[in-house]
Design an enzyme around this catalytic site. Sequence first.
Site, mmCIF file in Angstrom:
data_model
loop_
_atom_site.group_PDB
_atom_site.id
_atom_site.type_symbol
_atom_site.label_atom_id
_atom_site.label_comp_id
_atom_site.label_asym_id
_atom_site.label_seq_id
_atom_site.Cartn_x
_atom_site.Cartn_y
_atom_site.Cartn_z
ATOM 1 N N HIS A 59 73.863 27.530 45.485
ATOM 2 C CA HIS A 59 75.250 27.492 45.605
ATOM 3 C C HIS A 59 75.937 28.379 44.674
ATOM 4 O O HIS A 59 77.509 28.279 44.775
ATOM 5 C CB HIS A 59 75.837 25.998 45.272
ATOM 6 C CG HIS A 59 75.313 25.674 43.628
ATOM 7 N ND1 HIS A 59 74.194 25.501 43.316
ATOM 8 C CD2 HIS A 59 76.239 25.697 42.763
ATOM 9 C CE1 HIS A 59 74.225 25.348 41.865
ATOM 10 N NE2 HIS A 59 75.629 25.436 41.432
HETATM 11 C C1 UD1 Z 1 80.735 23.713 40.614
HETATM 12 C C2 UD1 Z 1 80.859 24.248 39.334
HETATM 13 C C3 UD1 Z 1 79.235 25.166 39.296
HETATM 14 C C4 UD1 Z 1 78.297 23.988 39.210
HETATM 15 C C5 UD1 Z 1 78.386 23.336 40.613
HETATM 16 C C6 UD1 Z 1 77.375 22.307 40.699
HETATM 17 C C7 UD1 Z 1 82.836 25.612 38.494
HETATM 18 C C8 UD1 Z 1 83.683 26.540 38.362
HETATM 19 N N1 UD1 Z 1 81.458 25.593 39.273
HETATM 20 O O1 UD1 Z 1 80.738 24.700 41.564
HETATM 21 O O2 UD1 Z 1 79.273 25.255 37.886
HETATM 22 O O3 UD1 Z 1 77.080 24.653 39.196
HETATM 23 O O4 UD1 Z 1 79.687 22.621 40.733
HETATM 24 O O5 UD1 Z 1 77.352 21.692 42.011
HETATM 25 O O6 UD1 Z 1 83.305 24.316 37.790
HETATM 26 N N2 UD1 Z 1 83.300 20.683 47.995
HETATM 27 C C9 UD1 Z 1 83.083 19.667 49.026
HETATM 28 N N3 UD1 Z 1 82.975 18.644 48.396
HETATM 29 C C10 UD1 Z 1 82.663 18.116 47.190
HETATM 30 C C11 UD1 Z 1 82.773 19.169 46.359
HETATM 31 C C12 UD1 Z 1 82.886 20.410 46.619
HETATM 32 O O7 UD1 Z 1 83.388 19.795 50.055
HETATM 33 O O8 UD1 Z 1 82.305 17.044 46.826
HETATM 34 C C13 UD1 Z 1 83.501 22.053 48.575
HETATM 35 C C14 UD1 Z 1 84.945 22.258 48.573
HETATM 36 O O9 UD1 Z 1 85.275 23.192 49.604
HETATM 37 C C15 UD1 Z 1 85.185 23.158 47.499
HETATM 38 C C16 UD1 Z 1 84.038 23.751 47.286
HETATM 39 O O10 UD1 Z 1 83.055 22.981 47.946
HETATM 40 O O11 UD1 Z 1 86.388 23.829 47.377
HETATM 41 C C17 UD1 Z 1 83.567 24.285 45.761
HETATM 42 O O12 UD1 Z 1 83.684 23.060 44.970
HETATM 43 P P1 UD1 Z 1 83.717 23.411 43.475
HETATM 44 O O13 UD1 Z 1 83.764 22.091 42.584
HETATM 45 O O14 UD1 Z 1 85.010 24.159 43.059
HETATM 46 O O15 UD1 Z 1 82.840 24.515 43.031
HETATM 47 P P2 UD1 Z 1 81.187 24.413 43.094
HETATM 48 O O16 UD1 Z 1 80.720 25.651 43.764
HETATM 49 O O17 UD1 Z 1 80.585 23.028 43.353
HETATM 50 N N1 UDP Z 2 70.599 17.766 42.567
HETATM 51 C C1 UDP Z 2 70.566 16.603 43.208
HETATM 52 N N2 UDP Z 2 70.516 16.833 44.851
HETATM 53 C C2 UDP Z 2 70.369 18.091 45.312
HETATM 54 C C3 UDP Z 2 70.286 19.158 44.594
HETATM 55 C C4 UDP Z 2 70.411 18.970 43.105
HETATM 56 O O1 UDP Z 2 70.482 15.423 42.725
HETATM 57 O O2 UDP Z 2 70.554 17.822 46.662
HETATM 58 C C5 UDP Z 2 70.456 17.601 41.073
HETATM 59 C C6 UDP Z 2 69.491 18.439 40.125
HETATM 60 O O3 UDP Z 2 68.229 17.417 40.327
HETATM 61 C C7 UDP Z 2 70.040 18.425 38.847
HETATM 62 C C8 UDP Z 2 71.555 18.691 39.235
HETATM 63 O O4 UDP Z 2 71.826 18.178 40.425
HETATM 64 O O5 UDP Z 2 69.965 17.384 38.189
HETATM 65 C C9 UDP Z 2 71.818 20.356 39.307
HETATM 66 O O6 UDP Z 2 73.222 20.273 39.608
HETATM 67 P P1 UDP Z 2 73.709 21.726 40.496
HETATM 68 O O7 UDP Z 2 72.520 22.374 40.847
HETATM 69 O O8 UDP Z 2 74.747 21.064 41.364
HETATM 70 O O9 UDP Z 2 74.647 22.332 39.044
HETATM 71 P P2 UDP Z 2 74.301 23.542 38.114
HETATM 72 O O10 UDP Z 2 72.991 22.542 37.469
HETATM 73 O O11 UDP Z 2 73.770 24.730 38.649
HETATM 74 O O12 UDP Z 2 75.471 23.749 37.465
#
Ligand code: UD1
Ligand code: UDP
Length: 364
Positions: A204
């Site tokens: 991601h």
């Molecule tokens: C965010 C964090 C990243 C973390 C990740 C965990 C920042 C800068 N990034 O990235 O560090 O590793 O979360 O998963 O804070 N969206 C949905 N549904 C949701 C959430 C997001 O559809 O419930 C889509 C939306 O289009 C949104 C995009 O995903 O704009 C990105 O979401 P965002 O929270 O901005 O960043 P992540 O890539 O999720």
């Molecule tokens: N995780 C989860 N379901 C998924 C993928 C990840 O529960 O489908 C959990 C994973 O076990 C870990 C956390 O999400 O505890 C990691 O989050 P993510 O990868 O979204 O963010 P990051 O750690 O890169 O910020």
Amino acid sequence: MHFLHVVGARPNFMKAAPLLRSLDAKGVRQTLVHSGQHYDRNMSDVFFDQLGIREPDVNLQVGGGSHAQQTAGIMSRFEPVLLETKPDVVIVYGDVNSTTAVAIVCAKLGVKLVHVEAGLRSFDRTMPEEINRLITDQLADVLLTPSIDGNENLRREGIPESKVHLVGNIMIDTLVRLLPVADELFSKLASEHGLKSFGLVTLHRPSNVDDISKLKPIVESLDRLAADMPMIFPVHPRTRQRITEHGLKIKHLKLLDPLPYIDFLALEKHAKAVMTDSGGVQEETTYLGVPCFTLRENTERPVTVSIGTNRLVGFDLTLLECEMRKTISGARTGGLVPPLWDGKTADRIADLLISPATFSLATT
Ligand code: UD1
Ligand code: UDP
């Protein structure tokens, strides 16, 4: 003392859950704020259910947007909540935009701030999370590190040592607590998905998925691997959008919606190998002794590479395919679990936070 925790995105929930429990057990007053950064049921509510987290007292419902929009949205919605609830201490987790937005508001209003998972550095400022880590650590009054490299980074940046405490990895507390439940669930998942020997994928990071010239070859490489062995890929919403937008063809990879924590943990524990760009997954695989290939040039969690099971493969997809094939067909070599990744981090933090000396030291 009144503690206010802020969570917002998926990886925050595993970190906040154990500390909420530990402080509850000590009878401490707590308020929980959800920024609403993640909002889909399978990116948020499902974790509250599985991890037994209380309903948030407030949801700021910020949703998605550009970094500036999201950060500013959280700041302007959080400020009145902070003024109204008047906590003694605010606790933030990790490195997401919610973490930093709240840190800035607290600093401007003079409210004490605790950063859980302080000191991690990838030394790569093209990562939005690295900016968030640098800012939050500059502003925090109490910085709680998961591993000794965090203390070294903070010392180098001039943060007074009296503010910094090595407490261990709180995400591992949640893993330790729920691993028996995940183990029980595994046979059901294995029969549901027809799994014996399999690989697990998460992806991601904007640097991998937002640029189609990166995402396409990665997905093609994983799909080639999946032609020879089952590969399960729970897809993050950011990545799902890009795959759909670009009409990427996937023949063999088994794409799923994001999984609930216990389900994901069950697969992670039993996978032959994991391919990821997640921060938390690098840590969990190290704890579980499962080989992990990280599709990044750097990591802010170097201990997972130096003593754990993590290997950085950068963008070298030939290396990834070759090493994944070797690992999946070979014997597991394993690694070591870093010190204080023992399931007891939340209790150590709770003891620190209720000790008045912690905050008086932080101001000296
Ligand atoms: C965010 C964090 C990243 C973390 C990740 C965990 C920042 C800068 N990034 O990235 O560090 O590793 O979360 O998963 O804070 N969206 C949905 N549904 C949701 C959430 C997001 O559809 O419930 C889509 C939306 O289009 C949104 C995009 O995903 O704009 C990105 O979401 P965002 O929270 O901005 O960043 P992540 O890539 O999720
Ligand atoms: N995780 C989860 N379901 C998924 C993928 C990840 O529960 O489908 C959990 C994973 O076990 C870990 C956390 O999400 O505890 C990691 O989050 P993510 O990868 O979204 O963010 P990051 O750690 O890169 O910020």
